[in-house]
Design a protein around this motif. Structure first.
Motif, PDB file in Angstrom:
ATOM      1  N   PRO A 239      57.581  53.414  33.120  1.00 21.16           N
ATOM      2  CA  PRO A 239      56.380  54.012  33.584  1.00 21.16           C
ATOM      3  C   PRO A 239      55.332  53.541  32.784  1.00 21.16           C
ATOM      4  O   PRO A 239      55.301  53.461  31.605  1.00 21.16           O
ATOM      5  CB  PRO A 239      56.988  55.552  33.439  1.00 21.16           C
ATOM      6  N   SER A 240      54.212  53.136  33.619  1.00 23.88           N
ATOM      7  CA  SER A 240      53.062  52.563  33.071  1.00 23.88           C
ATOM      8  C   SER A 240      51.786  52.951  33.855  1.00 23.88           C
ATOM      9  O   SER A 240      52.252  52.486  35.250  1.00 23.88           O
ATOM     10  CB  SER A 240      53.089  51.082  32.610  1.00 23.88           C
ATOM     11  N   PHE A 241      50.606  53.540  33.649  1.00 25.55           N
ATOM     12  CA  PHE A 241      49.658  53.745  34.450  1.00 25.55           C
ATOM     13  C   PHE A 241      48.524  53.821  33.168  1.00 25.55           C
ATOM     14  O   PHE A 241      48.445  54.277  32.338  1.00 25.55           O
ATOM     15  CB  PHE A 241      49.788  54.977  35.221  1.00 25.55           C
ATOM     16  N   ILE A 242      47.382  54.021  34.272  1.00 22.63           N
ATOM     17  CA  ILE A 242      46.047  54.250  33.559  1.00 22.63           C
ATOM     18  C   ILE A 242      45.611  55.366  34.226  1.00 22.63           C
ATOM     19  O   ILE A 242      45.568  55.789  35.384  1.00 22.63           O
ATOM     20  CB  ILE A 242      44.978  52.990  33.585  1.00 22.63           C
ATOM     21  N   SER A 243      44.722  56.302  33.387  1.00 20.08           N
ATOM     22  CA  SER A 243      44.112  57.595  33.974  1.00 20.08           C
ATOM     23  C   SER A 243      42.644  57.669  33.465  1.00 20.08           C
ATOM     24  O   SER A 243      42.197  58.180  32.397  1.00 20.08           O
ATOM     25  CB  SER A 243      44.987  58.898  33.667  1.00 20.08           C
ATOM     26  N   PRO A 244      41.532  57.219  34.171  1.00 20.54           N
ATOM     27  CA  PRO A 244      40.445  57.542  33.812  1.00 20.54           C
ATOM     28  C   PRO A 244      40.020  59.116  34.077  1.00 20.54           C
ATOM     29  O   PRO A 244      40.628  59.349  35.013  1.00 20.54           O
ATOM     30  CB  PRO A 244      39.428  56.639  34.939  1.00 20.54           C
TER      31      PRO A 244
END
Length: 357
Positions: A239-244
């Motif tokens: 699992p890999s993600f970016i959260s601005p």
């Protein structure tokens, strides 16, 4: 030479005490509301709509030390426990916080209970509404202040006479908060209002200072980096993600905006934030409203999450040796330990995709 330096540092320390006292008397210091870099690690303080928003039960602890190298340092401690009640789409929580400011130890201790209710709008969106009532007590150690009359102008020595120009008293008051949160599986936006009853928080005898309304608006979006792959069985992708995300705060004439993003890779989290409003000048001054740049690192193992953040001062205070700000948080989600209905969460339960820190 050593005697001269000793006098100089004594005078500088005394002047900082005097400046602190002036801020108290004039009402400029709106310091009843804490500053957290990891505001999502203090969810119940950020917005009562977060009460009970985890799977089952959650405990949060957060400690912040701001400007440790300065005389007027700020120390803030936060602890909360909240429980999801899925049978009635509700959540309940309790938070305790304490803040100590400056050499005179202006301290605020608060206890608050909160309740939140979840409404599923459709298959994608849900809304949580929350409210809370708390009790706070505010106190100051007047004997720790050094006033002008306590300083010998010739030698720079400081007498042990307690502060006598101003009479202080402890203050106790009730506080009311409310908030709402709209969210889907990838996006969220919320707002909360504190001090709805605008309590009196003056510690100077005979004074009157209403605590202004505090408005918070916060939100963000979760962007998967490998859509359709990270949860596939046998895939060599974790699992890999970016959260601005953002957080806007306003109280009386004070405004502040936090802008940043989190990067998640499996059990690791990294974040970077800017705090300030560069297009808005500070009140009565011409300098740009920059405050700090923050970096964050976190680790999650099963139900335990730990994070550390550091604020790098970029305001005019950067010319002084303030020491920045250190913050550490710990979160534990109890999963089934406090599960009122054993098994998995109900199918209609919607989890908020916002960061933990």
């Amino acid at each position: 030479m050593l005697l001269y330096l000793d006098k100089f540092y004594s005078m500088r320390r005394s002047l900082s005490h005097i400046a602190f006292l002036i801020l108290l008397i004039s009402g400029i210091s709106k310091a009843q509301d804490y500053q957290f870099t990891q505001f999502y690690a203090a969810p119940l303080y950020l917005n009562p709509a977060f009460a009970g928003s985890s799977d089952w039960a959650r405990a949060n602890v957060l400690y912040r030390m701001q400007w440790p190298a300065a005389a007027a340092k700020f120390t803030t401690m936060y602890a909360s426990f909240d429980q999801n009640i899925p049978q009635i789409r509700s959540g309940a929580g309790l938070l305790v916080s304490r803040d100590v400011q400056g050499s005179a130890r202006l301290s605020t201790t608060s206890v608050m209970g909160q309740y939140a209710y979840r409404l599923n709008i459709n298959r994608k969106w849900a809304f949580r509404a929350g409210a809370g009532v708390g009790y706070s007590w505010l106190s100051i150690d007047g004997s720790a202040l050094t006033l002008r009359e306590n300083i010998d102008n010739q030698t720079g020595s400081i007498s042990n006479t307690a502060a006598s120009l101003v009479n202080f008293e402890n203050r106790r008051f009730f506080d009311v908060v409310a908030g709402g949160l709209l969210y889907s599986s990838k996006a969220w936006v919320g707002t909360s209002v504190r001090h709805i009853n605008q309590p009196d928080m003056t510690v100077v005898t005979g004074g009157a200072q209403k605590l202004p309304l505090y408005l918070s608006v916060h939100g963000g979006y979760q962007i998967p980096l490998f859509p359709g792959m990270q949860y596939r069985k046998g895939a060599d992708v974790r699992p890999s993600f970016i959260s601005p995300a953002f957080h806007f705060k306003k109280q009386a004439k004070f405004m502040q905006l936090d802008l940043g993003a989190y990067y998640y890779y499996d059990f690791l989290t990294f974040g970077a934030w800017y705090r300030g409003i560069p297009v808005v000048k500070k009140e009565t001054v011409t300098i740009t409203n920059h405050d700090a740049f923050s970096i964050l690192a976190g680790y999650r193992w099963k139900g335990l999450s730990i994070a550390y953040s550091y604020d790098i001062t970029i305001s005019p205070l950067s010319t002084l040796n303030t020491g920045g700000a250190h913050e550490i948080s710990m979160i534990y989600e109890f999963e089934y330990a406090f599960n009122p209905i054993k098994g998995r969460p109900p199918k209609d339960q919607r989890l908020i995709p916002c960061p933990r820190f």
